[in-house]
Design a protein around this motif. Structure first.
Motif, mmCIF file in Angstrom:
data_model
loop_
_atom_site.group_PDB
_atom_site.id
_atom_site.type_symbol
_atom_site.label_atom_id
_atom_site.label_comp_id
_atom_site.label_asym_id
_atom_site.label_seq_id
_atom_site.Cartn_x
_atom_site.Cartn_y
_atom_site.Cartn_z
ATOM 1 N N SER A 160 0.813 -1.214 0.000
ATOM 2 C CA SER A 160 0.000 0.000 0.000
ATOM 3 C C SER A 160 0.848 1.266 0.000
ATOM 4 O O SER A 160 0.365 2.345 -0.336
ATOM 5 N N ASP A 161 2.153 1.158 0.377
ATOM 6 C CA ASP A 161 3.018 2.332 0.449
ATOM 7 C C ASP A 161 3.904 2.489 -0.772
ATOM 8 O O ASP A 161 4.625 3.472 -0.891
ATOM 9 N N MET A 162 3.889 1.517 -1.689
ATOM 10 C CA MET A 162 4.891 1.491 -2.736
ATOM 11 C C MET A 162 4.654 2.488 -3.857
ATOM 12 O O MET A 162 5.503 2.649 -4.729
ATOM 13 N N SER A 163 3.512 3.170 -3.850
ATOM 14 C CA SER A 163 3.255 4.148 -4.899
ATOM 15 C C SER A 163 3.992 5.456 -4.642
ATOM 16 O O SER A 163 4.065 6.317 -5.502
ATOM 17 N N ALA A 164 4.553 5.634 -3.440
ATOM 18 C CA ALA A 164 5.268 6.858 -3.111
ATOM 19 C C ALA A 164 6.586 6.920 -3.879
ATOM 20 O O ALA A 164 7.088 5.919 -4.384
ATOM 21 N N ALA A 165 7.163 8.120 -3.964
ATOM 22 C CA ALA A 165 8.448 8.289 -4.638
ATOM 23 C C ALA A 165 9.514 7.478 -3.915
ATOM 24 O O ALA A 165 9.600 7.492 -2.695
ATOM 25 N N SER A 166 10.313 6.761 -4.669
ATOM 26 C CA SER A 166 11.349 5.917 -4.079
ATOM 27 C C SER A 166 12.405 5.656 -5.147
ATOM 28 O O SER A 166 12.431 6.310 -6.187
ATOM 29 N N VAL A 167 13.276 4.680 -4.885
ATOM 30 C CA VAL A 167 14.300 4.341 -5.872
ATOM 31 C C VAL A 167 14.455 2.828 -5.928
ATOM 32 O O VAL A 167 14.457 2.146 -4.910
ATOM 33 N N ILE A 168 14.539 2.297 -7.152
ATOM 34 C CA ILE A 168 14.876 0.900 -7.376
ATOM 35 C C ILE A 168 16.344 0.879 -7.791
ATOM 36 O O ILE A 168 16.767 1.702 -8.610
ATOM 37 N N THR A 169 17.114 -0.044 -7.246
ATOM 38 C CA THR A 169 18.552 -0.090 -7.513
ATOM 39 C C THR A 169 18.922 -1.418 -8.145
ATOM 40 O O THR A 169 18.530 -2.478 -7.659
ATOM 41 N N PHE A 170 19.690 -1.338 -9.239
ATOM 42 C CA PHE A 170 20.155 -2.532 -9.930
ATOM 43 C C PHE A 170 21.681 -2.505 -10.006
ATOM 44 O O PHE A 170 22.270 -1.455 -10.285
ATOM 45 N N LYS A 171 22.311 -3.653 -9.785
ATOM 46 C CA LYS A 171 23.757 -3.738 -9.965
ATOM 47 C C LYS A 171 24.045 -4.411 -11.305
ATOM 48 O O LYS A 171 23.415 -5.410 -11.665
#
Length: 240
Positions: free
Chosen positions: A84-95
């Motif tokens: 329910s909180d994942m729609s907020a601004a965030s960052v996905i990180t890939f190596k």
């Protein structure tokens, strides 16, 4: 896998009030089963979104970085938030790491990190809107520049000193360590205090007690990267 299933079952059962279980064991078991199904559905949904994000990141690399001919791309962090909180601004990180093709090749080539900065509403009931993701690819040199700026604003130390310490040391929760010695301690701030530096035409860095804040000038989003993620990325670039 069995341990995960058992853990989910225990969590589901704990969600059912004891009085309900005592009054009606059948109803209690049914409620626990329903809770387990809900948890399972949530886990499955997050896993599907992670797979979709990883596929989209790969497509971005193929479309925008043709010089990468042989590479591995793995999710480093997908923001462990409630659905329910994942729609907020965030960052996905890939190596990302390059390699030479061979039978059972080793990942021993140049390393990169791909950030996917998300905007509010990037996940909705309709799925993921990747038009709300801004991609940013960095190598170890750019990361060292970013961390030099961040550590400098977090400690008040001179950029030249910070860069030399980071080259031999590592970032920890309270500062920078070289070996077992804390060489650059971070400021101790209250949770609502922030120190800001203008890093580039694209972003500002914000330090507080708990995280690295990145303010994206184009979208006007403030995104926080957990200190544990900073440590992981730094270790990825400079260890092994």
């Amino acid at each position: 896998m069995k341990n995960i299933t058992l853990l989910l079952l225990l969590v589901a059962i704990s969600l059912v009030p004891k009085s309900t279980m005592a009054q009606n064991k059948g109803a209690g078991v049914a409620a626990a089963a329903g809770a387990l199904l809900a948890i399972g559905a949530g886990v499955a949904a997050v896993e599907q979104m992670k797979e979709r994000a990883e596929l989209t990141a790969t497509e971005y690399m193929l479309a925008n970085n043709p010089e990468f001919e042989n590479f591995s791309l793995k999710t480093l962090d997908f923001e462990g938030k409630k659905l329910s909180d994942m729609s907020a601004a965030s960052v996905i990180t890939f190596k990302i790491q390059e390699f030479v093709p061979a039978d059972k090749p080793e990942l021993n080539g140049k390393k990169h990190i791909l950030f996917g900065f998300t905007s509010y509403g990037w996940i909705s009931e309709y799925g993921i809107d990747f038009d709300k993701v801004k991609w940013y690819l960095i190598d170890s040199t750019e990361w060292l520049n970013m961390m030099t700026s961040y550590v400098s604003v977090a400690s008040g130390e001179d950029n030249g000193v910070v860069k030399s310490q980071l080259a031999d040391g590592k970032i920890v929760n309270r500062g920078v360590k070289v070996g077992s010695k804390m060489t650059i301690p971070f400021y101790q701030l209250e949770g609502d205090m922030y120190v800001v530096t203008d890093y580039s035409p694209d972003m500002k860095f914000i330090y507080n007690e708990r995280s690295l804040g990145i303010f994206l000038k184009e979208t006007r989003n403030l995104i926080q990267i957990r200190r544990s993620n900073i440590i992981e990325i730094h270790d990825f670039f400079f260890e092994g």
